[in-house]
Design an enzyme around this catalytic site. Structure first.
Site, PDB file in Angstrom:
ATOM      1  N   GLY A  21      24.267  33.682  65.395  1.00 35.42           N
ATOM      2  CA  GLY A  21      23.397  33.941  66.542  1.00 35.42           C
ATOM      3  C   GLY A  21      22.755  32.678  67.084  1.00 35.42           C
ATOM      4  CG  HIS A  22      20.244  30.182  64.902  1.00 29.43           C
ATOM      5  ND1 HIS A  22      20.281  30.955  63.772  1.00 29.43           N
ATOM      6  CD2 HIS A  22      18.944  30.116  65.276  1.00 29.43           C
ATOM      7  CE1 HIS A  22      19.039  31.335  63.459  1.00 29.43           C
ATOM      8  NE2 HIS A  22      18.215  30.849  64.350  1.00 29.43           N
ATOM      9  CD  GLN A  69       6.973  32.808  63.931  1.00 28.04           C
ATOM     10  OE1 GLN A  69       6.796  31.670  64.360  1.00 28.04           O
ATOM     11  NE2 GLN A  69       8.001  33.537  64.344  1.00 28.04           N
ATOM     12  CE  LYS A 125      18.050  40.094  66.741  1.00 27.80           C
ATOM     13  NZ  LYS A 125      16.671  39.709  66.433  1.00 27.80           N
ATOM     14  CB  VAL A 160      25.772  35.564  69.065  1.00 29.26           C
ATOM     15  CG1 VAL A 160      27.190  35.544  68.488  1.00 29.26           C
ATOM     16  CG2 VAL A 160      25.538  34.324  69.919  1.00 29.26           C
TER      17      VAL A 160
END
Ligand code: PAF
Length: 282
Positions: free
Chosen positions: A35-36, A60, A148, A175
């Site tokens: 995904g990166h 976070q 995303k 992705v």
């Protein structure tokens, strides 16, 4: 690839670059995966120099257990960054980012209150705080974020515009696995069977978009199709599944000609999955 392990190392490296150089930043929390890829590829191709940061930002995580459980794969991450042609990686530790006495936070506006903001109190405050610190330390010309995490991307764009940050925030496509499941570091917690079940989220979003494209504008009906589709996988528990206005990240208003997007968060046992899909203009 250069490893910059502290603010001081980063600063002297940044100062050594010519002002004419175009610098791209990919901020990450590591545990890098396919995904990166879209962020790294775009950063390398758009800029003279591409830098990634790897920092699991404690601010976070609203649940301490989630922070501890977050996958940490630094050696593999650095090998992957190098293989994508990144020039440097910034690897701050907690003390480097938040030295003793640190207490300031960046508070998002109302666009950060619902959805992830509601489910994970303090998450966006911690995310914007670290992102602003990275922007100030690195002074990138462009910074890359995945679509995303659509609400995160929206908030970072909002912050950059509101605070006059002299840089571009670039959104990169989501992705997906072959079955449609959005790639995420958290997928590592799912068995192959669970990954197949989790693909119901993508199928449900596609089904909702199809009905939208056929002319449906009743939000309650679109959301019903979305939720029912997700629940085809009995192991998925919906936290939210809603139609939002892309421009404001508030619930879509049928009277307004906005651009609509579906946003979803669902739990599969301990693992939280989020995803989204643009429907189009209402
Ligand atoms: O999306 C992430 O991985 C994180 O929220 C980010 C942007 C690196 C900030 O810690």
């Amino acid at each position: 690839m250069l490893h910059l392990r502290s603010h001081a190392e980063l600063k002297s490296w940044r100062e050594s670059l010519s002002p004419a150089v175009c610098l791209g930043l990919v901020p990450t929390m590591g545990a890098l995966h396919g995904g990166h890829a879209s962020l790294l590829e775009q950063a390398v191709s758009d800029n003279d120099i591409a830098l990634a940061s790897v920092f699991v930002n404690p601010l976070q995580f609203n649940e301490g257990a989630d922070f501890k459980r977050y996958p940490r794969t630094l050696d593999e991450d650095c090998a992957l960054l190098e293989s994508y042609g990144m020039d440097a990686v910034y690897l701050p530790d907690r003390e480097d980012m938040y030295p003793d006495g640190y207490e300031t936070r960046v508070r998002p506006g109302p666009g950060g209150e619902l959805f992830e903001g509601d489910q994970r109190p303090g998450h966006f405050e911690g995310m914007l705080t670290v992102v602003l610190k990275l922007f100030l330390r690195i002074a990138p010309d462009r910074a890359y974020f995945g679509e995303k995490d659509a609400q995160q991307l929206w908030l970072v764009r909002r912050m950059a515009a509101d605070l006059d940050l002299p840089m571009e925030v670039v959104g990169c496509r989501t992705v997906r696995e072959i079955n449609g499941l959005a790639m995420s570091s958290r997928n590592a917690f799912l068995s192959p069977e669970q990954r197949d079940d989790a693909a119901a989220i993508h199928r449900a979003m596609l089904a909702t978009r199809e009905v939208f494209r056929a002319g449906e504008r009743e939000i309650a009906r679109l959301e019903r199709i979305l939720v029912e589709g997700i629940h085809e996988a009995q192991s998925l528990h919906v936290e939210y599944a809603q139609v939002v206005d892309d421009r404001t990240f508030r619930p879509a208003d049928p009277a307004d000609q906005g651009s609509w997007r579906v946003v979803v968060a669902a739990r599969m046992e301990q693992t939280r999955l989020i995803d989204n899909l643009r429907l189009g203009r209402a």
